[in-house]
Scaffold this motif. Structure first.
Motif, PDB file in Angstrom:
ATOM      1  N   UNK A   1       0.847  -1.208   0.000  1.00  0.00           N
ATOM      2  CA  UNK A   1       0.000   0.000   0.000  1.00  0.00           C
ATOM      3  C   UNK A   1       0.879   1.254   0.000  1.00  0.00           C
ATOM      4  N   UNK A   2       0.515   2.215  -0.816  1.00  0.00           N
ATOM      5  CA  UNK A   2       1.288   3.460  -0.939  1.00  0.00           C
ATOM      6  C   UNK A   2       0.545   4.617  -0.268  1.00  0.00           C
ATOM      7  N   UNK A   3       1.308   5.425   0.456  1.00  0.00           N
ATOM      8  CA  UNK A   3       0.770   6.679   1.000  1.00  0.00           C
ATOM      9  C   UNK A   3       1.724   7.789   0.578  1.00  0.00           C
ATOM     10  N   UNK A   4       1.178   8.771  -0.132  1.00  0.00           N
ATOM     11  CA  UNK A   4       2.016   9.864  -0.645  1.00  0.00           C
ATOM     12  C   UNK A   4       1.760  11.149   0.132  1.00  0.00           C
ATOM     13  N   UNK A   5       2.825  11.695   0.698  1.00  0.00           N
ATOM     14  CA  UNK A   5       2.793  13.048   1.256  1.00  0.00           C
ATOM     15  C   UNK A   5       3.077  13.992   0.094  1.00  0.00           C
ATOM     16  N   UNK A   6       2.145  14.884  -0.198  1.00  0.00           N
ATOM     17  CA  UNK A   6       2.285  15.715  -1.381  1.00  0.00           C
ATOM     18  C   UNK A   6       1.885  17.149  -1.085  1.00  0.00           C
ATOM     19  N   UNK A   7       2.286  18.038  -1.993  1.00  0.00           N
ATOM     20  CA  UNK A   7       1.771  19.413  -2.023  1.00  0.00           C
ATOM     21  C   UNK A   7       1.406  19.675  -3.482  1.00  0.00           C
ATOM     22  N   UNK A   8       0.265  20.315  -3.737  1.00  0.00           N
ATOM     23  CA  UNK A   8      -0.174  20.501  -5.125  1.00  0.00           C
ATOM     24  C   UNK A   8       0.919  21.120  -6.008  1.00  0.00           C
ATOM     25  N   UNK A   9       1.211  20.446  -7.111  1.00  0.00           N
ATOM     26  CA  UNK A   9       2.162  20.968  -8.094  1.00  0.00           C
ATOM     27  C   UNK A   9       3.630  20.792  -7.735  1.00  0.00           C
ATOM     28  N   UNK A  10       3.944  20.301  -6.555  1.00  0.00           N
ATOM     29  CA  UNK A  10       5.338  20.175  -6.108  1.00  0.00           C
ATOM     30  C   UNK A  10       6.001  18.933  -6.727  1.00  0.00           C
ATOM     31  N   UNK A  11       7.185  18.594  -6.264  1.00  0.00           N
ATOM     32  CA  UNK A  11       7.912  17.445  -6.825  1.00  0.00           C
ATOM     33  C   UNK A  11       7.162  16.129  -6.610  1.00  0.00           C
ATOM     34  N   UNK A  12       6.150  16.177  -5.785  1.00  0.00           N
ATOM     35  CA  UNK A  12       5.279  15.017  -5.588  1.00  0.00           C
ATOM     36  C   UNK A  12       4.417  14.739  -6.814  1.00  0.00           C
ATOM     37  N   UNK A  13       4.298  15.735  -7.707  1.00  0.00           N
ATOM     38  CA  UNK A  13       3.348  15.602  -8.826  1.00  0.00           C
ATOM     39  C   UNK A  13       3.645  14.371  -9.684  1.00  0.00           C
ATOM     40  N   UNK A  14       4.914  14.141  -9.993  1.00  0.00           N
ATOM     41  CA  UNK A  14       5.254  13.002 -10.852  1.00  0.00           C
ATOM     42  C   UNK A  14       4.855  11.682 -10.191  1.00  0.00           C
TER      43      UNK A  14
END
Ligand code: GSH
Length: 210
Positions: A1-14
């Motif tokens: 199971x994956x959990x992504x900590x992200x911020x809109x448009x940041x390097x998390x986008x990919x």
């Protein structure tokens, strides 16, 4: 199971985009960078550099967006977003992923945070130098795509194209953007035509550069 900590448009986008495109079940935890939610002791325990993204894989934290992109592409080999180990295209794929992470992503960091390297007094010069560097890389990528494209590996998309389009998006407020390069613009149009792009925008609430 994956959990992504992200911020809109940041390097998390990919990473988020690939999770959607590859139909990998995942949970999302949104971080407010302006509120410094990526600098809390709890988050720093997962990501000591205090940057976004972090990907939890069965509860274990992983850092570095490009590495996550490779890992996710490998999780669904049947999707064909990464050439198999031993195949002719594998080296080419790794070359582009490392090039993007080592050569294009760093000047973007310098552009977004110019005082980090140049100091407050030289932030404008730092930003201008970063922009020149970004355009030198864009020009080389555009020449490669014009000759060998439409994708980085030729006639089919790979995780490296997802990474590149994310980085291209970050140029959207520069006087000259990635879309001013014809072969880069063609790649962006192809990648944006994937249903996962619309789903990503809806999920992150993005509007710019749709
Ligand atoms: N090499 C890292 C860089 C991540 C990075 O610089 N993320 C930015 C957002 S795009 C960030 O967290 N900025 C907030 C900060 O550094 O305080 C990666 O690719 O994961």
């Amino acid at each position: 199971m994956y959990t992504l900590y992200y911020a809109p448009g940041a390097a998390s986008l990919v990473v988020h985009w690939l999770l959607i495109d590859l139909d990998l079940p995942h949970a999302l935890i949104k971080l407010d960078i302006a509120a410094r939610e990526h600098k809390t002791p709890e988050y720093l325990a997962l990501n000591p550099a205090g940057v976004v993204p972090t990907l939890l894989i069965d509860g274990k934290p992983m850092c570095e967006a490009a590495a996550m992109a490779v890992l996710l592409a490998e999780a669904r080999p049947e999707a064909g977003l990464i050439p198999p180990v031993g195949s002719a295209k594998r080296g080419e794929f790794l070359q582009w992923m490392f090039h993007l992470a080592n050569t294009l992503q760093p000047p973007f960091r310098l552009w977004w945070y110019p005082s980090e390297a140049a100091g407050e007094d030289h932030a404008d010069a730092g930003k201008a130098a970063a922009e020149l560097r970004i355009h030198a890389v864009f020009a080389n990528l555009d020449a490669h795509l014009a000759k060998n494209g439409p994708y980085l590996l030729g006639d089919r998309a790979s995780a490296a194209d997802f990474m590149l389009v994310m980085l291209m998006r970050w140029s959207r407020n520069m006087p000259k953007t990635a879309l001013d390069y014809p072969a880069l613009a063609r790649l962006a149009a192809l990648m944006k035509s994937r249903p996962s792009w619309q789903a990503l925008y809806a999920s992150e609430g993005l509007t710019e550069w749709a």
